[in-house]
Design a protein around this motif. Structure first.
Motif, PDB file in Angstrom:
ATOM      1  N   THR A  27      54.725   1.408 -46.213  1.00 54.38           N
ATOM      2  CA  THR A  27      55.031   1.664 -44.811  1.00 54.38           C
ATOM      3  C   THR A  27      54.570   0.472 -43.973  1.00 54.38           C
ATOM      4  O   THR A  27      53.835  -0.388 -44.466  1.00 54.38           O
ATOM      5  CB  THR A  27      54.326   2.936 -44.294  1.00 54.38           C
ATOM      6  OG1 THR A  27      52.929   2.665 -44.166  1.00 54.38           O
ATOM      7  CG2 THR A  27      54.557   4.123 -45.219  1.00 54.38           C
ATOM      8  N   PRO A  65      57.841   9.527 -40.153  1.00 55.11           N
ATOM      9  CA  PRO A  65      59.178  10.033 -39.872  1.00 55.11           C
ATOM     10  C   PRO A  65      60.080   9.929 -41.103  1.00 55.11           C
ATOM     11  O   PRO A  65      59.811   9.139 -42.018  1.00 55.11           O
ATOM     12  CB  PRO A  65      59.679   9.098 -38.766  1.00 55.11           C
ATOM     13  CG  PRO A  65      58.917   7.833 -38.972  1.00 55.11           C
ATOM     14  CD  PRO A  65      57.566   8.248 -39.505  1.00 55.11           C
ATOM     15  N   GLN A  66      61.144  10.735 -41.094  1.00 60.19           N
ATOM     16  CA  GLN A  66      62.109  10.596 -42.174  1.00 60.19           C
ATOM     17  C   GLN A  66      62.723   9.208 -42.082  1.00 60.19           C
ATOM     18  O   GLN A  66      63.030   8.715 -41.000  1.00 60.19           O
ATOM     19  CB  GLN A  66      63.166  11.681 -42.123  1.00 60.19           C
ATOM     20  CG  GLN A  66      64.144  11.609 -40.994  1.00 60.19           C
ATOM     21  CD  GLN A  66      65.158  12.746 -41.064  1.00 60.19           C
ATOM     22  OE1 GLN A  66      64.903  13.799 -41.642  1.00 60.19           O
ATOM     23  NE2 GLN A  66      66.295  12.536 -40.454  1.00 60.19           N
ATOM     24  N   ALA A  67      62.844   8.569 -43.234  1.00 57.54           N
ATOM     25  CA  ALA A  67      63.357   7.203 -43.281  1.00 57.54           C
ATOM     26  C   ALA A  67      63.505   6.792 -44.739  1.00 57.54           C
ATOM     27  O   ALA A  67      63.059   7.505 -45.648  1.00 57.54           O
ATOM     28  CB  ALA A  67      62.405   6.243 -42.568  1.00 57.54           C
ATOM     29  N   ILE A  68      64.111   5.656 -44.933  1.00 58.67           N
ATOM     30  CA  ILE A  68      64.170   5.060 -46.269  1.00 58.67           C
ATOM     31  C   ILE A  68      62.913   4.212 -46.433  1.00 58.67           C
ATOM     32  O   ILE A  68      62.643   3.325 -45.611  1.00 58.67           O
ATOM     33  CB  ILE A  68      65.430   4.206 -46.443  1.00 58.67           C
ATOM     34  CG1 ILE A  68      66.670   5.082 -46.326  1.00 58.67           C
ATOM     35  CG2 ILE A  68      65.396   3.475 -47.783  1.00 58.67           C
ATOM     36  CD1 ILE A  68      67.977   4.323 -46.312  1.00 58.67           C
ATOM     37  N   TYR A  69      62.150   4.512 -47.478  1.00 56.95           N
ATOM     38  CA  TYR A  69      60.908   3.793 -47.761  1.00 56.95           C
ATOM     39  C   TYR A  69      60.967   3.186 -49.156  1.00 56.95           C
ATOM     40  O   TYR A  69      61.462   3.834 -50.088  1.00 56.95           O
ATOM     41  CB  TYR A  69      59.698   4.744 -47.721  1.00 56.95           C
ATOM     42  CG  TYR A  69      59.392   5.300 -46.363  1.00 56.95           C
ATOM     43  CD1 TYR A  69      58.621   4.577 -45.457  1.00 56.95           C
ATOM     44  CD2 TYR A  69      59.857   6.555 -45.979  1.00 56.95           C
ATOM     45  CE1 TYR A  69      58.324   5.096 -44.199  1.00 56.95           C
ATOM     46  CE2 TYR A  69      59.568   7.080 -44.725  1.00 56.95           C
ATOM     47  CZ  TYR A  69      58.800   6.345 -43.845  1.00 56.95           C
ATOM     48  OH  TYR A  69      58.505   6.855 -42.605  1.00 56.95           O
ATOM     49  N   GLU A  80      64.197   2.397 -53.217  1.00 58.88           N
ATOM     50  CA  GLU A  80      64.371   2.632 -51.782  1.00 58.88           C
ATOM     51  C   GLU A  80      64.820   4.083 -51.645  1.00 58.88           C
ATOM     52  O   GLU A  80      65.981   4.407 -51.898  1.00 58.88           O
ATOM     53  CB  GLU A  80      65.409   1.685 -51.199  1.00 58.88           C
ATOM     54  CG  GLU A  80      65.022   0.229 -51.299  1.00 58.88           C
ATOM     55  CD  GLU A  80      64.092  -0.230 -50.191  1.00 58.88           C
ATOM     56  OE1 GLU A  80      64.136   0.374 -49.097  1.00 58.88           O
ATOM     57  OE2 GLU A  80      63.340  -1.178 -50.414  1.00 58.88           O
ATOM     58  N   PHE A  82      65.139   7.782 -49.494  1.00 60.03           N
ATOM     59  CA  PHE A  82      65.140   8.478 -48.209  1.00 60.03           C
ATOM     60  C   PHE A  82      64.215   9.677 -48.351  1.00 60.03           C
ATOM     61  O   PHE A  82      64.484  10.597 -49.117  1.00 60.03           O
ATOM     62  CB  PHE A  82      66.561   8.927 -47.842  1.00 60.03           C
ATOM     63  CG  PHE A  82      66.648   9.579 -46.500  1.00 60.03           C
ATOM     64  CD1 PHE A  82      66.414   8.871 -45.333  1.00 60.03           C
ATOM     65  CD2 PHE A  82      66.967  10.921 -46.389  1.00 60.03           C
ATOM     66  CE1 PHE A  82      66.502   9.475 -44.086  1.00 60.03           C
ATOM     67  CE2 PHE A  82      67.063  11.542 -45.148  1.00 60.03           C
ATOM     68  CZ  PHE A  82      66.826  10.808 -43.995  1.00 60.03           C
ATOM     69  N   VAL A  84      62.036  12.809 -46.501  1.00 59.86           N
ATOM     70  CA  VAL A  84      62.054  13.704 -45.352  1.00 59.86           C
ATOM     71  C   VAL A  84      60.757  14.514 -45.343  1.00 59.86           C
ATOM     72  O   VAL A  84      60.434  15.164 -46.346  1.00 59.86           O
ATOM     73  CB  VAL A  84      63.262  14.660 -45.432  1.00 59.86           C
ATOM     74  CG1 VAL A  84      63.256  15.639 -44.271  1.00 59.86           C
ATOM     75  CG2 VAL A  84      64.562  13.881 -45.482  1.00 59.86           C
ATOM     76  N   TYR A  95      56.787  15.574 -48.699  1.00 58.58           N
ATOM     77  CA  TYR A  95      57.956  14.727 -48.458  1.00 58.58           C
ATOM     78  C   TYR A  95      58.978  15.005 -49.546  1.00 58.58           C
ATOM     79  O   TYR A  95      58.642  15.040 -50.727  1.00 58.58           O
ATOM     80  CB  TYR A  95      57.577  13.228 -48.459  1.00 58.58           C
ATOM     81  CG  TYR A  95      56.715  12.854 -47.289  1.00 58.58           C
ATOM     82  CD1 TYR A  95      57.276  12.471 -46.075  1.00 58.58           C
ATOM     83  CD2 TYR A  95      55.327  12.899 -47.383  1.00 58.58           C
ATOM     84  CE1 TYR A  95      56.471  12.147 -44.983  1.00 58.58           C
ATOM     85  CE2 TYR A  95      54.520  12.579 -46.303  1.00 58.58           C
ATOM     86  CZ  TYR A  95      55.104  12.195 -45.106  1.00 58.58           C
ATOM     87  OH  TYR A  95      54.316  11.883 -44.036  1.00 58.58           O
TER      88      TYR A  95
END
Length: 100
Positions: A27, A65-69, A80, A82, A84, A95
């Motif tokens: 992150t 937050p929800q995102a691609i990590y 990579e 996604f 949530v 998550y």
């Protein structure tokens, strides 16, 4: 260096042996350890290998937050994913990732 995994080729069988192992979510604020706690089939899919979902748990604290990590694992490589946030779960913040 750990290679990047091709999400299109990953199957439930790739993750199942790593249930209860720790992944590293990258992150902006640093690395967040995630424990893979659940690997589940997710029904029919046109995806090779079928659909499946993963539940990860991070220590309780601020929600991301929800995102691609980028998520790193010593065997599976860097993916990579996604992710949530799904609310509090036993052990911390949950998550969820779905591969369809």
């Amino acid at each position: 260096m750990v290679s990047s995994a091709d999400l299109a080729t990953l199957r439930i069988e790739d993750f199942a042996p790593h249930c209860d192992s720790v992944f590293e979510m990258q992150t902006a604020g640093g690395v967040v350890p995630l424990k893979l706690t659940q690997v589940s089939p997710a029904g029919a899919s046109g995806r090779a290998g079928g659909a499946f979902s993963l539940l990860f748990v991070a220590l309780a604290g601020p929600w991301l937050p929800q995102a691609i990590y980028p998520v790193k694992h010593p065997v599976l490589g860097v993916m990579e994913i996604f992710l949530v946030p799904v609310g509090p779960v036993p052990g911390g913040n949950g998550y969820h990732a779905t591969f369809t």
